[in-house]
Scaffold this motif. Structure first.
Motif, mmCIF file in Angstrom:
data_model
loop_
_atom_site.group_PDB
_atom_site.id
_atom_site.type_symbol
_atom_site.label_atom_id
_atom_site.label_comp_id
_atom_site.label_asym_id
_atom_site.label_seq_id
_atom_site.Cartn_x
_atom_site.Cartn_y
_atom_site.Cartn_z
ATOM 1 N N PHE A 154 0.839 -1.200 0.000
ATOM 2 C CA PHE A 154 0.000 0.000 0.000
ATOM 3 C C PHE A 154 0.872 1.247 0.000
ATOM 4 N N ASP A 155 0.612 2.122 -0.961
ATOM 5 C CA ASP A 155 1.302 3.412 -0.960
ATOM 6 C C ASP A 155 0.320 4.472 -1.439
ATOM 7 N N ILE A 156 0.468 5.659 -0.867
ATOM 8 C CA ILE A 156 -0.446 6.764 -1.192
ATOM 9 C C ILE A 156 -0.161 7.333 -2.584
ATOM 10 N N ILE A 181 -1.214 -1.411 -4.308
ATOM 11 C CA ILE A 181 -2.512 -0.733 -4.182
ATOM 12 C C ILE A 181 -2.281 0.714 -3.750
ATOM 13 N N THR A 182 -3.002 1.639 -4.390
ATOM 14 C CA THR A 182 -2.877 3.043 -3.977
ATOM 15 C C THR A 182 -3.819 3.285 -2.802
ATOM 16 N N GLN A 183 -3.236 3.499 -1.631
ATOM 17 C CA GLN A 183 -4.066 3.726 -0.442
ATOM 18 C C GLN A 183 -3.241 4.358 0.667
ATOM 19 N N SER A 197 -8.696 -2.346 -6.915
ATOM 20 C CA SER A 197 -7.607 -1.656 -7.594
ATOM 21 C C SER A 197 -7.983 -1.391 -9.050
ATOM 22 N N TRP A 198 -7.695 -0.189 -9.485
ATOM 23 C CA TRP A 198 -7.972 0.191 -10.881
ATOM 24 C C TRP A 198 -6.903 -0.408 -11.784
#
Ligand SMILES: C[S@@+](CC[C@H](N)C(=O)[O-])C[C@H]1O[C@@H](n2cnc3c(N)ncnc32)[C@H](O)[C@@H]1O
Length: 292
Positions: A154-156, A181-183, A197-198
């Motif tokens: 997870f990374d922003i 995953i972008t989060q 996830s897109w």
């Protein structure tokens, strides 16, 4: 190689003859040509002759013909790792990556993590890699003999996804055994987390997936401003692997610690498996492994 080096660079006669003796000749012509190359290498410092002596055609093409594509087979002949394919892909696709991910300090810190984790003899199960950046540590874990079921990184920052998934391509392709995953890590449920996830490739959102982490890794603790609030979200008993540092000079390092004692008070554990520091040229890295 050592003798060829000494023969050419130091013009060391003993080495010249050791190199000659190490070859077997079927034809007098072979010996003549060989000695001629030794002469050209030593006397004229002729690069073509040096590479003929080394018998490494790819190295010759890389250096003399400046054929950059030969770098990958050369690297692969020394190390068997997904990192080589990943860097080839970044080169071919002109991918803009932050080279600091492969700096000596970053690599040493991650190798240290893998080494100490090996000694702990633990099964990581499902790993949540928090503020995982390019997830190079996931590649190292998958390539080690440490038991890992799957990794969710997870990374922003959304630009991390493609790079992290290239570094971990074989496991990403293995039905998302690895997924980036972008989060924001503050928005994760560390008991049971549902995520989607897109996919740019398919131009659609994935179905919702639920994961329960067994292990939480965060090698970016120095980047987490509300660290206490984040750490409080992790349920007691989870295996945690944390790294921080005392590199206060970097603007994004909003949560550095002065020493391992300060890190200990930031991240208390009910059972500590490892706690220590690694001295690097510019700063010290601190690591704690244990059960919260
Ligand atoms: C430059 S990297 C980390 C370097 C670190 N030493 C390591 O080895 O992983 C820091 C990462 O933390 C991420 N990050 C910072 N705060 C975050 C947050 N609240 N949630 C998710 N990612 C975060 C940044 O986007 C960045 O990719």
């Amino acid at each position: 190689m050592e003798d060829v080096h000494k023969a050419v660079v130091e013009e060391n006669l003993h080495s010249i003859f050791r190199v000659s003796e190490s070859k077997s000749y079927y034809e007098v012509d072979d010996l003549y040509n060989y000695m001629e190359d030794v002469r050209k290498a030593v006397v004229n410092k002729n690069l073509r002759s040096i590479f003929k002596l080394l018998g490494n055609d790819n190295l010759r093409k890389l250096i003399i013909d400046e054929n950059v594509y030969k770098l990958w087979p050369i690297l692969s002949s020394y190390v068997d790792t997904q990192f080589t394919s990943a860097f080839k892909s970044f080169f071919i696709n002109n991918t803009d990556i932050d080279n600091d991910c492969f700096s000596r300090g970053q690599l040493q810190s991650k190798l240290w993590l893998v080494d100490e984790l090996k000694k702990c003899n633990v099964d990581l199960g499902t790993v949540f890699l928090c503020a995982g950046w390019y997830a190079t540590i996931a590649t190292m874990l998958f390539e080690s003999d440490i038991k890992v079921d799957k990794v969710r990184s997870f990374d922003i920052d959304p630009s991390c996804i493609d790079i992290a998934e290239t570094f971990n391509k074989p496991w990403f392709m293995e039905t998302w055994r690895f997924k980036s995953i972008t989060q924001d890590i503050m928005d994760i449920d560390y008991d049971t987390h549902k995520w989607q996830s897109w996919s740019n490739a398919n131009n659609r959102m994935s179905r919702p997936i639920t994961d329960t982490p067994d292990t939480i890794i965060n090698t970016s603790c120095e980047h987490i401003s509300d660290f206490a609030e984040w750490y409080a979200k992790i349920p007691d008993g989870k295996l945690v692997v944390l790294q921080s540092n005392n590199f206060f000079k970097v603007a994004e390092h909003v949560n550095c610690v002065n020493d391992i004692e300060e890190f200990k008070s930031q991240a208390p554990m009910s059972q500590v498996l490892y706690s220590g520091k690694l001295a690097l040229p510019k700063y010290k890295r601190f690591m704690r492994i244990g059960y919260k």
